[in-house]
Design a protein around this motif. Structure first.
Motif, short mmCIF file in Angstrom:
data_model
loop_
_atom_site.label_atom_id
_atom_site.label_comp_id
_atom_site.label_asym_id
_atom_site.label_seq_id
_atom_site.Cartn_x
_atom_site.Cartn_y
_atom_site.Cartn_z
N ARG A 97 3.20 -3.18 12.72
CA ARG A 97 2.55 -2.08 12.02
C ARG A 97 1.09 -1.96 12.47
O ARG A 97 0.51 -2.90 13.03
CB ARG A 97 2.55 -2.33 10.50
CG ARG A 97 3.89 -2.52 9.86
CD ARG A 97 3.70 -3.00 8.41
NE ARG A 97 2.98 -4.27 8.37
CZ ARG A 97 2.44 -4.80 7.28
NH1 ARG A 97 2.52 -4.16 6.12
NH2 ARG A 97 1.83 -5.97 7.33
N LEU A 98 0.48 -0.84 12.14
CA LEU A 98 -0.94 -0.68 12.47
C LEU A 98 -1.79 -1.71 11.73
O LEU A 98 -2.75 -2.23 12.28
CB LEU A 98 -1.40 0.75 12.15
CG LEU A 98 -2.82 1.12 12.60
CD1 LEU A 98 -3.08 0.77 14.05
CD2 LEU A 98 -3.05 2.62 12.36
N LEU A 99 -1.43 -2.02 10.51
CA LEU A 99 -2.16 -3.06 9.78
C LEU A 99 -2.05 -4.40 10.49
O LEU A 99 -3.02 -5.17 10.56
CB LEU A 99 -1.64 -3.17 8.35
CG LEU A 99 -2.29 -4.27 7.48
CD1 LEU A 99 -3.80 -4.08 7.38
CD2 LEU A 99 -1.68 -4.28 6.09
N ASP A 100 -0.88 -4.71 11.04
CA ASP A 100 -0.71 -5.96 11.79
C ASP A 100 -1.65 -6.01 12.99
O ASP A 100 -2.26 -7.05 13.27
CB ASP A 100 0.74 -6.10 12.27
CG ASP A 100 1.74 -6.15 11.14
OD1 ASP A 100 1.42 -6.71 10.08
OD2 ASP A 100 2.85 -5.60 11.31
N LEU A 101 -1.77 -4.90 13.69
CA LEU A 101 -2.65 -4.85 14.86
C LEU A 101 -4.11 -5.01 14.45
O LEU A 101 -4.89 -5.69 15.13
CB LEU A 101 -2.46 -3.52 15.60
CG LEU A 101 -1.08 -3.31 16.24
CD1 LEU A 101 -1.01 -1.93 16.87
CD2 LEU A 101 -0.81 -4.38 17.29
N MET A 102 -4.48 -4.38 13.35
CA MET A 102 -5.86 -4.51 12.88
C MET A 102 -6.16 -5.97 12.50
O MET A 102 -7.26 -6.48 12.77
CB MET A 102 -6.09 -3.59 11.69
CG MET A 102 -6.02 -2.11 12.02
SD MET A 102 -7.35 -1.58 13.13
CE MET A 102 -7.10 0.21 13.11
N ARG A 103 -5.22 -6.64 11.89
CA ARG A 103 -5.43 -8.05 11.52
C ARG A 103 -5.61 -8.91 12.76
O ARG A 103 -6.38 -9.87 12.75
CB ARG A 103 -4.26 -8.54 10.68
CG ARG A 103 -4.28 -8.02 9.25
CD ARG A 103 -3.02 -8.37 8.48
NE ARG A 103 -3.15 -8.01 7.07
CZ ARG A 103 -2.14 -7.93 6.22
NH1 ARG A 103 -0.90 -8.18 6.65
NH2 ARG A 103 -2.34 -7.59 4.96
N ARG A 104 -4.93 -8.56 13.85
CA ARG A 104 -5.09 -9.31 15.10
C ARG A 104 -6.47 -9.06 15.71
O ARG A 104 -6.94 -9.89 16.51
CB ARG A 104 -4.01 -8.88 16.10
CG ARG A 104 -2.62 -9.39 15.77
CD ARG A 104 -1.59 -8.80 16.70
NE ARG A 104 -0.27 -9.37 16.46
CZ ARG A 104 0.47 -9.97 17.39
NH1 ARG A 104 0.02 -10.08 18.63
NH2 ARG A 104 1.65 -10.46 17.10
N SER A 105 -7.11 -7.95 15.37
CA SER A 105 -8.37 -7.57 16.00
C SER A 105 -9.59 -7.82 15.12
O SER A 105 -10.72 -7.56 15.55
CB SER A 105 -8.32 -6.07 16.36
OG SER A 105 -7.26 -5.80 17.24
#
Length: 283
Positions: A158-166
């Motif tokens: 999800r986009l939230l998952d990507l944001m957490r990685r960044s």
């Protein structure tokens, strides 16, 4: 507080315009000066073009990534150059969605972020490339890597998952990952500063405080962490001076001469302005 979608959207647009026009915000375009390649008028147009997107967000239409892509597409179709408001729209779209969902903005924005999906991620990558935005480079799932889409699909990110990685290297991602914690804190500071100093000076003071509190992400990605820390110290010195607004003007001249733009801090400020307007800030 139950507001019509158009009213919520107007708060987001107004937040963008207030952030843009307040002066001096060292290193950023404002009503007193342009950049060589991108003008105050371009930012005005960018803000205006976002209004239909914000209306759709407040109505709960389309995904977050699709709405961000729709905003960037509208800028390109109008002919705007460069990256005007990618960071601000990335922060504002979930806030507007949340404001259309519930009176509890903190809980609603967390819910809106959790509801992001794989298509939001793919749309966000497309929007990033179209906007010409800039972030610190990473080895895995880089926003500039055309092959990342396949991995996103395979892993169901999800986009939230990507944001957490960044979140470790990007201020916008950190707000997504932590439910806009810093933006809500900035909104509280903003409301106090506006009450004490008036609108323009209150916005400028909050910008300086935010810049003094944490190195700017855009400066870090463009110039490295050393210069970002130097700018942080400049902001701290300005706040300690006998006239912080005069010091901000001098800081602005220096940063413009050196092409140093704390754009991520401006993005956070726009989100804080929306939160404050939604909570009742008037001037």
């Amino acid at each position: 507080m139950s507001l019509r979608p158009e009213r919520v959207a107007s708060f987001a647009q107004l937040a963008m315009l207030l952030e843009l026009s307040s002066t001096p915000k060292p290193g950023n375009v404002d009503r007193c000066h342009d950049f060589p390649d991108i003008k105050f008028s371009h930012f005005l147009a960018s803000s205006a073009l976002c209004y239909p997107v914000f209306c759709r967000a407040a109505r709960g239409e389309s995904g977050l990534g699709s709405l961000i892509l729709e905003a960037v597409t509208s800028w390109r179709q109008f002919g705007l150059p460069g990256n005007t408001h990618f960071g601000e729209v990335t922060l504002l779209v979930p806030l507007v969605r949340a404001a259309g969902m519930s009176e509890d903005l903190r809980s609603a924005v967390a819910q809106a972020l959790r509801a992001s999906n794989v298509q939001d991620s793919l749309d966000f990558y497309q929007a990033f490339a179209m906007a010409g935005a800039r972030v610190s480079e990473v080895e895995e799932l880089s926003l500039s890597d055309s092959r990342a889409a396949d991995e996103i699909r395979q892993k169901g990110l999800r986009l939230l998952d990507l944001m957490r990685r960044s979140e470790g290297h990007d201020q916008i991602a950190r707000e997504w990952a932590h439910g806009y914690r810093r933006c809500f804190d900035l909104a509280e500071a903003l409301e106090k500063n506006v009450a004490s100093h008036g609108l323009n000076e209150g916005v400028v003071l909050t910008f300086l405080e935010a810049l003094a509190d944490e190195p700017d992400g855009l400066i870090t990605s463009k110039h490295g962490p050393g210069l970002a820390r130097q700018v942080q110290e400049m902001a701290r010195s300005a706040l300690k001076s006998s006239d912080c607004f005069e010091a901000a003007e001098e800081m602005d001249r220096t940063m413009l001469e050196r092409d140093i733009n704390p754009g991520s801090t401006a993005d956070l400020l726009a989100a804080a302005l929306f939160i404050s307007l939604w909570r009742g800030l008037r001037f």
